[in-house]
Design a protein around this motif. Structure first.
Motif, PDB file in Angstrom:
ATOM      1  N   ARG A  17       0.946  -1.231  -0.148  1.00  0.00           N
ATOM      2  CA  ARG A  17      -0.045   0.033  -0.060  1.00  0.00           C
ATOM      3  C   ARG A  17       0.822   1.183  -0.069  1.00  0.00           C
ATOM      4  O   ARG A  17       0.676   2.080  -0.786  1.00  0.00           O
ATOM      5  N   ALA A  20       2.143   1.758  -3.299  1.00  0.00           N
ATOM      6  CA  ALA A  20       1.259   2.420  -4.280  1.00  0.00           C
ATOM      7  C   ALA A  20       1.157   3.857  -3.930  1.00  0.00           C
ATOM      8  O   ALA A  20       0.894   4.385  -4.924  1.00  0.00           O
ATOM      9  N   CYS A  24       1.874   6.847  -6.755  1.00  0.00           N
ATOM     10  CA  CYS A  24       0.864   7.917  -6.895  1.00  0.00           C
ATOM     11  C   CYS A  24       1.290   9.236  -6.856  1.00  0.00           C
ATOM     12  O   CYS A  24       1.163  10.072  -7.683  1.00  0.00           O
ATOM     13  N   ILE A  40      -5.801   4.353  -4.528  1.00  0.00           N
ATOM     14  CA  ILE A  40      -5.265   3.050  -4.289  1.00  0.00           C
ATOM     15  C   ILE A  40      -6.430   2.123  -3.705  1.00  0.00           C
ATOM     16  O   ILE A  40      -6.103   1.034  -3.065  1.00  0.00           O
ATOM     17  N   THR A  47      -5.301   4.878   4.589  1.00  0.00           N
ATOM     18  CA  THR A  47      -4.538   5.791   3.747  1.00  0.00           C
ATOM     19  C   THR A  47      -3.696   6.776   4.509  1.00  0.00           C
ATOM     20  O   THR A  47      -2.403   6.865   4.759  1.00  0.00           O
TER      21      THR A  47
END
Length: 88
Positions: A17, A20, A24, A40, A47
């Motif tokens: 995560r 990711a 981004c 995501i 997050t």
């Protein structure tokens, strides 16, 4: 002391995560927590926790504007992300 910082950095990117999130934010992109969460496909709360880990390890910079928090990759983050991508 360097070993402690290196360990912290490696642990912060040892999560799909968080990788990711870095993906981004690659380049000079700056996004709000909500925008990152949407991209995501993760809850705002989760997050935010991942962003906090990346920020604490020095991989992200952040700026609060009104009620929104915006994140972008720091110089250290760019270096680490480039190093990770060169391994692929």
């Amino acid at each position: 002391m360097i070993e402690v910082e290196l360990e912290k950095t490696l642990k912060s990117v040892a999560n799909r995560r968080r990788l990711a999130i870095l993906n981004c934010l690659r380049g000079n992109k700056e996004l709000s927590v909500g925008s990152i969460a949407k991209q995501i496909k993760l809850s705002f709360r989760s997050t935010s926790k991942h962003l906090s880990i990346l920020y604490t390890s020095g991989l992200l910079d952040r700026e609060q504007r009104s009620v929104l928090m915006f994140y972008k990759m720091s110089d250290k983050g760019h270096k680490i992300f480039s190093a990770i991508n060169s391994l692929e």
